[in-house]
Design an enzyme around this catalytic site. Structure first.
Site, short mmCIF file in Angstrom:
data_model
loop_
_atom_site.label_atom_id
_atom_site.label_comp_id
_atom_site.label_asym_id
_atom_site.label_seq_id
_atom_site.Cartn_x
_atom_site.Cartn_y
_atom_site.Cartn_z
N CYS A 337 -26.26 27.23 60.98
CA CYS A 337 -25.03 26.72 61.60
C CYS A 337 -25.26 25.95 62.90
O CYS A 337 -24.77 24.82 63.03
CB CYS A 337 -24.04 27.84 61.83
SG CYS A 337 -24.27 29.29 60.82
N ARG A 366 -34.99 36.28 58.46
CA ARG A 366 -34.24 37.40 59.02
C ARG A 366 -35.09 38.66 58.96
O ARG A 366 -35.85 38.86 58.01
CB ARG A 366 -32.94 37.62 58.22
CG ARG A 366 -32.00 36.45 58.40
CD ARG A 366 -30.70 36.68 57.69
NE ARG A 366 -29.88 35.46 57.75
CZ ARG A 366 -28.75 35.28 57.11
NH1 ARG A 366 -28.28 36.24 56.34
NH2 ARG A 366 -28.09 34.16 57.23
N GLN A 384 -31.08 29.05 51.97
CA GLN A 384 -29.65 29.07 51.63
C GLN A 384 -29.22 27.70 51.14
O GLN A 384 -29.68 26.69 51.66
CB GLN A 384 -28.82 29.38 52.87
CG GLN A 384 -28.99 30.77 53.43
CD GLN A 384 -28.14 30.97 54.67
OE1 GLN A 384 -28.23 30.20 55.62
NE2 GLN A 384 -27.30 31.98 54.66
N ASP A 386 -26.73 25.95 51.97
CA ASP A 386 -25.77 26.12 53.06
C ASP A 386 -25.02 24.82 53.31
O ASP A 386 -25.57 23.73 53.14
CB ASP A 386 -26.56 26.51 54.32
CG ASP A 386 -25.72 27.29 55.29
OD1 ASP A 386 -24.54 27.53 55.01
OD2 ASP A 386 -26.26 27.68 56.35
N HIS A 388 -21.68 23.26 56.07
CA HIS A 388 -20.63 23.49 57.05
C HIS A 388 -19.65 22.35 56.99
O HIS A 388 -20.04 21.18 56.95
CB HIS A 388 -21.22 23.66 58.45
CG HIS A 388 -22.09 24.87 58.55
ND1 HIS A 388 -23.44 24.84 58.30
CD2 HIS A 388 -21.78 26.17 58.78
CE1 HIS A 388 -23.92 26.06 58.40
NE2 HIS A 388 -22.95 26.89 58.69
N LYS A 472 -12.50 35.20 55.10
CA LYS A 472 -13.39 34.57 54.11
C LYS A 472 -13.00 34.92 52.69
O LYS A 472 -12.26 35.87 52.44
CB LYS A 472 -14.82 35.01 54.36
CG LYS A 472 -15.03 36.50 54.14
CD LYS A 472 -16.49 36.89 54.17
CE LYS A 472 -16.63 38.40 54.05
NZ LYS A 472 -17.97 38.88 53.91
N HIS A 518 -18.07 27.82 56.97
CA HIS A 518 -19.42 27.98 56.41
C HIS A 518 -19.21 28.20 54.93
O HIS A 518 -18.35 28.97 54.54
CB HIS A 518 -20.13 29.23 56.90
CG HIS A 518 -20.12 29.47 58.36
ND1 HIS A 518 -21.24 29.33 59.13
CD2 HIS A 518 -19.15 29.89 59.20
CE1 HIS A 518 -20.96 29.65 60.38
NE2 HIS A 518 -19.71 29.99 60.45
ZN LIG Z 1 -23.11 28.88 58.81
#
Ligand SMILES: [Zn+2]
Ligand SMILES: [Zn+2]
Length: 645
Positions: A337, A366, A384, A386, A388, A472, A518
């Site tokens: 992010c 992580r 990910q 991912d 945004h 979410k 996200h």
């Molecule tokens: Zn994010």
């Protein structure tokens, strides 16, 4: 005689003498119900069928169809286990024995470990006691007497429990034959109904879960009311074992985790690598088609950035430690992010540019405790899919819909057609713990719900489940054997735009803060790969299969034509393996089947002469001879349409 009024679940009422039991009411209603009855619910509380009713109540008679009855049933099975163990090993000390998901356990202290042979003996003893249909009877014993009974029989853990937990002068006990247990119940009337169970394993546990306490041996069992439910459950467990992605990953040479490199870090082997490429290609094409822009951000960035984002504080436990370079601390990224926010902020944005959708196959690291790592499903480094989305308030519903449609398409293409959807909202009682105004929250939650309603997607709304930074949607897909896996997420964020002072110039010429979402579809490429392996049990559809065709020449004489076929298919863009080993055809077919290769082409003299191939499919078996060109066209069609066969 005094009468009381019984109100049944359908609203019907009955007048009965005070002191009537639920079992007697069941018998009045019908012999079938009397036979099926397991436990009663009286004014919302579960009680024994034998408990006399002394005032007017709402009464439900529960049978095998009721989930609550099942847990009572399993609790009674735990007592049956303890009764059997005490008969076989009178010196054991008893701990606790509750029902759990799918079954029950009881814990014991015994000098020798329980062996698999012991479990078989105990299970046989349980069946013996069950067959005698021994009643489960409730007794009330004065507390002092209860302590005395347990002291005399050297049951110090039970003594401890009575002393700690019994608050009334009279303490509730249940007996099953000679076995007596300090227990609030309720229980099913007798042991006769307990047939569909199986003892599964023994595991160590500390008394009351505290390390300084003695070690107990927990005997676990699975238990259902009906045999068919137990069979189904055991079958599912077997299936899950057969499909285990860690086992298949090795057998099919898809990926590995290397001791020399460290736990939780995935090595994608060539055969896994090709599947990953196909997943990524599909994703990237689809992202571009749907108006996303692809970006790349560094794997390591200054720790200060993570202080600005807040991760260095609230996410610290999940991060690898900082790395110092030239007196500055750097941080391996646990999320993508902040990187995307920096790209958004690289120039002042106008409302005309919104929505901005930045996507990255972003690799993050992580810290997960080594004890929770699990194959591809729980790892320390993963990628990910991912993205945004930064947009204006009036754009959110359309953006949420776009995310959901994208998620459906991703799941469909990869072969899933069942899913469960959850919306996590804020807790209205604690507005102070959340980032963002309550109006923002309301409009975000409305956007999530309205979109799902408009799309006719059923969902469960869970208030209070959201993270502090926004509501979410979670999508769980359901795999081939009915297991639900959490993958896609669409998550609002009212925290980061503020922390990073994000803004855009609105139509009114003033500065505004954009909304931030996200979203991930697969979640993590590694995890999704693990789910795919288990869903397909390693037998990927042709478009995903690492090797799509195995060419099997019958003998040395047909090897040359086999090579030609292989070359032709490779040039046509297929993934082909030529098995020209000096092996019998049966062995070659067996190996191709083991590798779960969709198509096998048997090449003999006849085929070489006619320019055909004998086609064999891994599940459909022999499909007969076909001209090579025809096979090529058919397979191309199957792959291009991403058929799931
Ligand atoms: Zn994010
Ligand atoms: Zn109990």
């Amino acid at each position: 005689m005094e009468t009381i009024q019984i109100t049944l679940p359908d609203g019907a009422t009955r007048e009965v003498p005070s002191g009537t039991t639920a079992a007697q009411v069941a018998a009045q209603i019908g012999p079938r119900l009397a036979k099926d009855a397991l436990v009663a619910r009286v004014d919302g509380e579960l009680v024994d069928l034998s408990r006399p009713l002394d005032h007017s109540v709402n009464l439900a008679i529960l049978t095998s169809k009721d989930a609550d009855a099942l847990q009572v049933f399993r609790h009674s099975a735990a007592h049956l286990l303890a009764a059997a163990v005490l008969e076989l090993y009178p010196d054991v000390k008893l701990g606790i024995g509750p029902p759990i998901e799918n079954g029950f356990f009881y814990e014991f202290v015994r000098d020798e470990p329980f062996t698999p042979e012991d479990l078989a003996k105990i299970e046989a003893k349980m069946r013996e006691i069950a067959a005698k249909d021994v009643p489960n009877e409730r007794k009330f014993i004065p507390k002092l007497d209860a302590v005395e009974i347990y002291r005399k029989s050297n049951q110090q853990f039970k003594c401890e429990l009575v002393e700690e937990k019994a608050t009334e002068p009279l303490v509730s006990f249940y007996t099953t034959g000679k076995f007596i247990d300090f227990c609030r119940g309720p229980h099913i009337p007798s042991t006769g109904r307990i047939k569909a169970f199986k003892l599964t394993n023994v595991a160590g546990a500390y008394w009351k879960g505290k390390e300084e306490n003695p070690q107990m041996q927990r005997i676990y069992g699975v238990c259902f009311i009906e045999q068919k439910d137990l069979d189904e459950y055991l079958h599912k467990i077997e299936e899950a074992k057969r499909r285990d992605h860690r086992k298949l990953g090795q057998e099919l040479d898809l990926f590995s985790i290397q001791d020399q490199a460290g736990p939780g870090l995935i090595f994608w082997h060539p055969k896994g690598g090709i599947i990953r490429k196909l997943m990524e290609d599909w994703l990237r094409d689809e992202l571009l088609r749907r108006g996303y822009e692809l970006v790349y951000t560094p794997h390591i960035m200054l720790l200060d950035l993570w202080k600005t984002s807040g991760h260095a504080n609230f996410y610290r436990e999940n991060m690898f430690g900082p790395i110092e370079v030239e007196k500055a601390d750097y941080q391996l990224k646990p999320m993508n992010c902040p990187g995307h926010i920096l790209i958004f902020k690289s120039h002042l944005r106008s409302y005309r540019e919104l929505p901005v959708r930045l996507a990255e196959l972003g690799t993050v690291y992580r810290y997960e405790r080594s004890g929770v790592l699990h194959g591809l499903l729980r790892v320390r480094g993963f990628t990910q899919d991912d993205a945004h989305i930064f947009c204006m308030p009036e754009q959110i519903e359309q953006e949420v819909q776009g995310c959901i449609e994208f998620a459906w398409e991703a799941l469909r293409v990869f072969g899933f057609d069942r899913y469960e959807v959850e919306v996590s909202g804020g807790d209205p009682a604690k507005p102070e713990i959340y980032a963002g105004s309550s109006e923002d929250w309301k409009s975000a939650e409305d956007a999530l719900k309205n979109t799902l309603n408009r799309m006719n997607v059923p969902y469960k709304y869970i208030p209070g489940e959201a993270a502090f930074y926004g509501p979410k949607i979670d999508v769980k897909l359901v795999d081939a054997i009915g297991r639900a896996w959490q993958l896609s997420t669409v998550q609002f964020d009212f925290n980061l735009p503020k922390r990073f002072d994000m803004e855009y110039v609105g139509e009114d010429g003033a500065r505004h803060q954009p909304l931030m979402v996200h979203r991930a579809l697969f979640g993590s490429i590694e995890r999704f790969f693990g789910v795919l392996i288990e869903h397909y049990a390693g037998a990927f559809p042709a478009w995903l299969a690492p090797v799509q065709v195995s060419v099997l020449p019958l003998s040395e004489k047909t090897k040359e034509y086999g090579e030609k076929v292989t070359e032709h298919l490779k040039k046509s863009g297929f993934r082909v393996h030529l098995d020209d080993r000096n092996e019998k055809l049966q062995a070659k077919i067996r190996d191709a089947q083991m590798q779960k290769i969709p198509y096998m082409l048997v090449i003999g003299g006849k085929e070489a002469e006619a320019g055909t191939v004998s086609v064999r499919h891994r599940t459909k078996g022999d499909l007969g001879p076909r001209p090579l060109d025809q096979f090529t066209i058919d397979l191309r069609q199957e792959i291009d349409s991403r058929q799931i066969l």
